[in-house]
Design a protein around this motif. Structure first.
Motif, PDB file in Angstrom:
ATOM      1  N   PRO A  46       0.842  -1.194   0.000  1.00  0.00           N
ATOM      2  CA  PRO A  46       0.000   0.000   0.000  1.00  0.00           C
ATOM      3  C   PRO A  46       0.880   1.247   0.000  1.00  0.00           C
ATOM      4  CG  PRO A  46       0.109  -0.889   2.207  1.00  0.00           C
ATOM      5  CD  PRO A  46       0.924  -1.800   1.327  1.00  0.00           C
ATOM      6  N   ASN A  47       0.436   2.309  -0.647  1.00  0.00           N
ATOM      7  CA  ASN A  47       1.241   3.529  -0.632  1.00  0.00           C
ATOM      8  C   ASN A  47       0.693   4.549   0.363  1.00  0.00           C
ATOM      9  OD1 ASN A  47      -0.984   4.591  -1.993  1.00  0.00           O
ATOM     10  ND2 ASN A  47       0.269   5.705  -3.477  1.00  0.00           N
ATOM     11  N   ALA A  48      -0.117   4.111   1.333  1.00  0.00           N
ATOM     12  CA  ALA A  48      -0.593   5.009   2.391  1.00  0.00           C
ATOM     13  C   ALA A  48       0.606   5.443   3.240  1.00  0.00           C
ATOM     14  CB  ALA A  48      -1.631   4.298   3.258  1.00  0.00           C
ATOM     15  N   SER A 177      -6.969   8.784   0.322  1.00  0.00           N
ATOM     16  CA  SER A 177      -7.030   7.688  -0.635  1.00  0.00           C
ATOM     17  C   SER A 177      -5.623   7.124  -0.822  1.00  0.00           C
ATOM     18  CB  SER A 177      -7.602   8.177  -1.966  1.00  0.00           C
ATOM     19  OG  SER A 177      -6.760   9.157  -2.518  1.00  0.00           O
ATOM     20  N   PHE A 178      -5.558   5.860  -1.190  1.00  0.00           N
ATOM     21  CA  PHE A 178      -4.265   5.224  -1.413  1.00  0.00           C
ATOM     22  C   PHE A 178      -4.413   4.113  -2.440  1.00  0.00           C
ATOM     23  CE2 PHE A 178      -6.239   3.053   2.131  1.00  0.00           C
ATOM     24  CZ  PHE A 178      -5.970   1.705   1.927  1.00  0.00           C
ATOM     25  N   ASN A 179      -3.288   3.621  -2.918  1.00  0.00           N
ATOM     26  CA  ASN A 179      -3.237   2.557  -3.920  1.00  0.00           C
ATOM     27  C   ASN A 179      -2.615   1.318  -3.298  1.00  0.00           C
ATOM     28  OD1 ASN A 179      -4.049   4.436  -6.001  1.00  0.00           O
ATOM     29  ND2 ASN A 179      -1.997   5.246  -5.845  1.00  0.00           N
ATOM     30  N   ILE A 180      -2.958   0.162  -3.841  1.00  0.00           N
ATOM     31  CA  ILE A 180      -2.374  -1.099  -3.404  1.00  0.00           C
ATOM     32  C   ILE A 180      -1.942  -1.864  -4.648  1.00  0.00           C
ATOM     33  CG2 ILE A 180      -2.754  -3.280  -2.198  1.00  0.00           C
ATOM     34  CD1 ILE A 180      -5.147  -1.873  -0.792  1.00  0.00           C
ATOM     35  N   ILE A 181      -0.697  -2.305  -4.657  1.00  0.00           N
ATOM     36  CA  ILE A 181      -0.215  -3.211  -5.697  1.00  0.00           C
ATOM     37  C   ILE A 181       0.035  -4.543  -5.015  1.00  0.00           C
ATOM     38  CG2 ILE A 181       1.655  -3.734  -7.291  1.00  0.00           C
ATOM     39  CD1 ILE A 181       1.940  -0.775  -7.807  1.00  0.00           C
ATOM     40  N   SER A 182      -0.512  -5.628  -5.591  1.00  0.00           N
ATOM     41  CA  SER A 182      -0.404  -6.947  -4.981  1.00  0.00           C
ATOM     42  C   SER A 182       0.138  -7.960  -5.981  1.00  0.00           C
ATOM     43  CB  SER A 182      -1.776  -7.437  -4.506  1.00  0.00           C
ATOM     44  OG  SER A 182      -2.329  -6.533  -3.601  1.00  0.00           O
ATOM     45  N   PHE A 183       0.903  -8.910  -5.459  1.00  0.00           N
ATOM     46  CA  PHE A 183       1.422 -10.038  -6.229  1.00  0.00           C
ATOM     47  C   PHE A 183       1.055 -11.302  -5.452  1.00  0.00           C
ATOM     48  CE2 PHE A 183       4.131  -6.363  -6.886  1.00  0.00           C
ATOM     49  CZ  PHE A 183       4.033  -6.215  -8.256  1.00  0.00           C
TER      50      PHE A 183
END
Length: 191
Positions: A46-48, A177-183
């Motif tokens: 997460p980029n929070a 607001s924030f973004n999440i990148i998941s693998f």
């Protein structure tokens, strides 16, 4: 909770499509494949502010409405281990997913759109706060068929979580607001 009108429309539209398809057995029988259910596990970033990468795990299920389109849902939960430099922060994502599949004899490549609700738990100056923003995102992945009923795979996803405000013990708290990148790795069972 106030939804962004674009997200609200998309969520309601996909919900109605799911209900229509589930109430029409002929559409479900038209697909060569029927349904699948899977377990997911991996890492998310997460980029929070003041957060670290963490584990993410959950379940996903879907039904094929045509040989190349599926509709389903997902439930993903982040690990709660933050590390010494981060703030208390964890989240869960639950929603519906529509996916396009490119099926081959050995596997299945998919591209999906996800929309749903989130639960974001934080600790602000000793006060535990739970936010409930909506989210929207995309997922791309591949499942390799081990047998006709089981596959292993991987997916990458990007999710945008909307900002939210919450009232707790008389105070007003905001989460940007924030973004999440998941693998994630998956183990899928075809039903």
């Amino acid at each position: 909770m106030e939804w962004n009108p674009n997200y609200r429309f998309l969520y309601y539209f996909l919900s109605l499509v799911c209900l229509f398809i589930l109430s029409s057995p002929q559409l479900l029988q038209a697909a060569d494949q029927t349904s699948q259910m899977g377990l997911l596990f991996g890492l998310s970033v997460p980029n929070a502010d003041n957060t670290n990468p963490r584990q993410l795990y959950g379940i996903r299920g879907s039904a094929f409405v045509t040989p190349s389109l599926s509709l389903g849902g997902y439930y993903l939960v982040s690990g709660k281990i933050e590390g010494k430099d981060g703030r208390d922060f964890d989240y869960s994502l639950h929603g519906i997913e529509g996916a396009y599949h490119i099926v081959s004899p050995r596997g299945d490549t998919f591209m999906g759109l996800r929309v749903g609700l989130s639960k974001v738990r934080t600790d602000v100056s000793g006060t535990k706060v739970i936010h409930s923003p909506d989210h929207v995102g995309v997922a791309l992945g591949y499942d390799y068929y081990l047998t006709t009923w089981m596959s292993v795979g991987f997916e990458g996803s990007y999710v945008r979580v909307k900002s939210s405000e919450s009232t707790q013990t008389g105070g007003q708290f905001a989460e940007d607001s924030f973004n999440i990148i998941s693998f994630l790795l998956s183990l899928q069972f075809r039903l």
